[in-house]
Write an enzyme that holds these catalytic residues in place. Structure first.
Site, PDB file in Angstrom:
ATOM      1  N   LYS A 193       0.840  -1.210   0.000  1.00 45.75           N
ATOM      2  CA  LYS A 193       0.000   0.000   0.000  1.00 45.75           C
ATOM      3  C   LYS A 193       0.868   1.250   0.000  1.00 45.75           C
ATOM      4  CE  LYS A 193      -1.941   2.787   2.846  1.00 45.75           C
ATOM      5  NZ  LYS A 193      -1.940   4.063   2.091  1.00 45.75           N
ATOM      6  N   GLU A 267       9.938   0.818  10.564  1.00 45.68           N
ATOM      7  CA  GLU A 267      10.965   1.851  10.382  1.00 45.68           C
ATOM      8  C   GLU A 267      10.243   3.172  10.580  1.00 45.68           C
ATOM      9  OE1 GLU A 267      12.838   4.734   9.026  1.00 45.68           O
ATOM     10  OE2 GLU A 267      12.750   3.835   7.031  1.00 45.68           O
ATOM     11  N   CYS A 301      13.440  10.456   7.020  1.00 45.62           N
ATOM     12  CA  CYS A 301      13.294   9.944   8.387  1.00 45.62           C
ATOM     13  C   CYS A 301      14.615  10.077   9.147  1.00 45.62           C
ATOM     14  CB  CYS A 301      12.813   8.510   8.383  1.00 45.62           C
ATOM     15  SG  CYS A 301      13.643   7.500   7.177  1.00 45.62           S
ATOM     16  N   GLU A 398       9.902  15.239  16.099  1.00 47.76           N
ATOM     17  CA  GLU A 398      10.221  15.174  14.673  1.00 47.76           C
ATOM     18  C   GLU A 398       9.375  16.200  13.920  1.00 47.76           C
ATOM     19  OE1 GLU A 398       8.913  11.641  12.464  1.00 47.76           O
ATOM     20  OE2 GLU A 398      10.875  11.628  11.510  1.00 47.76           O
TER      21      GLU A 398
END
Ligand code: NAI
Ligand code: MG
Length: 488
Positions: A193, A267, A301, A398
């Site tokens: 997906k 992850e 990331c 983040e």
């Protein structure tokens, strides 16, 4: 020689437009789901728009898959696994994977342009990083397909079954390659997906996979939103979930699979430290810092979002960084001179702006490049903050945008402590000309990847993954292959 005025300096950096042509790309107006080797309409009949964040214009209609579509895809993947893919000679499997890699290479330009249009990333990166690396992952894992007993000597190696793979919008094609290539090489079948805002290159990859003649059902692509991803996670006949995305969704997934037989690799996010010691080659370090946080609009990331500079060189580094930021070109992602493209979505731009406001309210000093942002589209100027504490929200959370926080330190022990003082642990960078200092820091920093005198370097051979809330499991290299096999 007379000192140049600010305007004259700016003019040095004004380039004529050099847009990559998009005439050669082939896109349909409407994309269905790719299930069992066919393009099928979604059960609900619903479609949504994917758009270009640089112009906000619609590119295509995309099928919105639901749990019934996911069920169809998982059944197709199971059938293909049992009847064809797990039974096939590994050397035959390898031929198919090599073929995918070669067709991707032939279509590299088209893939790069579509990636930019759908995601807002700049053509230079899509062309030189994302697409070649994606091809290389297929080449690399194709090579392992018939050598699994050498990859894991003295062990019985078996495939796992059907893998559900859910990927984000920051490296759409590359993440699809990271996930699909090792799964196929090890003999598994896949339901993938893509992220809702960036489905196009995964759908192009489905076309390529079709052209490569892969048996029906080996790779299925179901587009949609979070609920489509959740339907994959919760499907009873999935053997493994591989997820890349936010820590929040990662935690939801872990909860959903608890007590089941599903294997999981996650992850997740990061707040990676980039550390400049006083003996570092400063020009190179500043370029690396810029690359680490402004590269790909900070949608990385492992972005080096926390900079730590040794106090005695801090003023100089900050001054150099500001000067470099003024020369960064922000604008059309398809222009070959652009350094910073569009933020992926309106929502992500709102998130970044929210953090910039928080930073200002917390009393940090902000500096933004003096550039005119394009009038339409989602853009954010490169931003840095100084004068914060370890507990500032912008240091802890983040941001996933072109926003850098800068802190100083005096001793190595101090910076190790500060760099490790985070819930994340995905990556780190160390800049110094002293080899012993590199080894000291790389062994003490709690991060999955530590780069020395470089940043954001990837290779299919090298594993990637995090500590703590950055997730678990590794992708790339032998480690990445290991997540797709059963060993006994
Ligand atoms: P997200 O985690 O919601 O999306 C990633 C993927 O997960 C997408 O394909 C999405 O459709 C799917 N998803 C969403 N909810 C799901 C659920 N309940 N079950 C299964 N799949 C689900 O990330 P989002 O909202 O796009 O971005 C939010 C923040 O996450 C960003 O601001 C950034 O901080 C972080 N992020 C980190 C990434 C990384 O590479 N580690 C990539 C993308 C975002
Ligand atoms: Mg899009």
């Amino acid at each position: 020689m007379a000192k140049k005025t600010e305007k004259e300096i700016k003019n040095i950096w004004t380039y004529d437009p050099a847009p990559e042509s998009s005439d050669h790309i082939q896109l349909k107006d409407k994309y269905d789901l790719y299930i069992d080797g066919k393009w099928v309409k979604p059960e609900s009949g619903k479609y949504y728009d994917t758009s270009n964040p640089a112009s906000t214009k619609k590119i295509a209609s995309i099928a919105y898959g639901n749990d019934k579509d996911v069920d169809k895809a998982v059944r197709a993947a199971r059938k293909a696994y049992k009847n064809v893919w797990s039974k096939m000679e590994p050397s035959e499997r390898a031929k198919y994977i090599f073929r995918i890699a070669r067709i991707m290479q032939e279509r590299a330009r088209e893939l790069a342009v579509i990636e930019c249009m759908d995601s807002g990333k700049v053509i230079r990166e899509a062309r030189d990083v994302d697409v070649p690396l994606a091809c290389n992952h297929f080449f690399y894992y194709a090579g392992w397909a018939d050598k699994l007993e050498y990859a894991f000597p003295n062990q019985k190696v078996e495939s796992i079954g059907v893998a559900g793979q859910i990927i984000p919008w920051n490296f759409p094609l590359l993440m699809a390659a990271w996930k699909i290539a090792p799964a196929l090489a090890a003999g598994n079948t896949v339901v993938l997906k893509p992220a809702e805002t960036t489905p196009l290159t995964a759908l192009k990859l489905a076309e390529i996979i079709h052209e490569a003649g892969l048996p029906a059902g080996v790779v299925n692509v179901v587009t949609g939103f979070g609920d489509t991803g959740a339907a994959i996670v919760n499907h009873h006949d999935i053997d493994k979930i591989a997820f890349t995305g936010s820590t929040g969704v990662g935690k939801l997934i872990q909860r959903a699979v608890a007590g089941t037989n599903k294997r999981v690799t996650l992850e997740l996010g990061g707040k990676s430290a980039n550390i400049i010691l006083d003996d570092a080659p400063l020009d190179q370090a500043v370029e690396g810092i810029v690359n680490g946080i402004f590269f790909n609009q900070g949608h990385v990331c492992c972005a080096g979002s926390r900079l730590f500079v040794q106090e005695n060189v801090a003023d100089r580094v900050i001054q150099m960084l500001k000067a470099r930021m003024e020369t960064l070109v922000v604008g059309d992602p398809l222009d070959k001179n652009t350094d910073i493209g569009a933020i992926n979505s309106k929502e992500q731009l709102a998130t970044i702006n929210k953090y910039i406001e928080i930073g200002k309210k917390e009393g940090a000093d902000m500096y933004q490049s003096h550039i005119n942002l394009p009038k339409s589209g989602y853009y954010c100027a490169p931003t840095l903050f100084t004068n914060m504490s370890q507990s500032s929200v912008i240091v802890k959370e983040e941001i996933f945008g072109p926003v850098l926080t800068i802190q100083t330190f005096r001793t190595i022990d101090e910076v190790i402590q500060k760099a490790n003082n985070t819930e994340y642990g995905l990556a780190a960078g160390v800049w110094t000309s002293n080899g012993a200092r590199i080894f000291n820091l790389t062994t003490k920093l709690k991060a999955g990847v530590v780069w020395a005198n470089t940043y954001n370097r990837f290779d299919p051979v090298s594993p990637f993954g995090g500590y703590k809330e950055s997730g678990f499991g590794r992708e790339g290299g032998l480690h990445g292959l290991k997540s797709y096999v059963k060993l006994s």
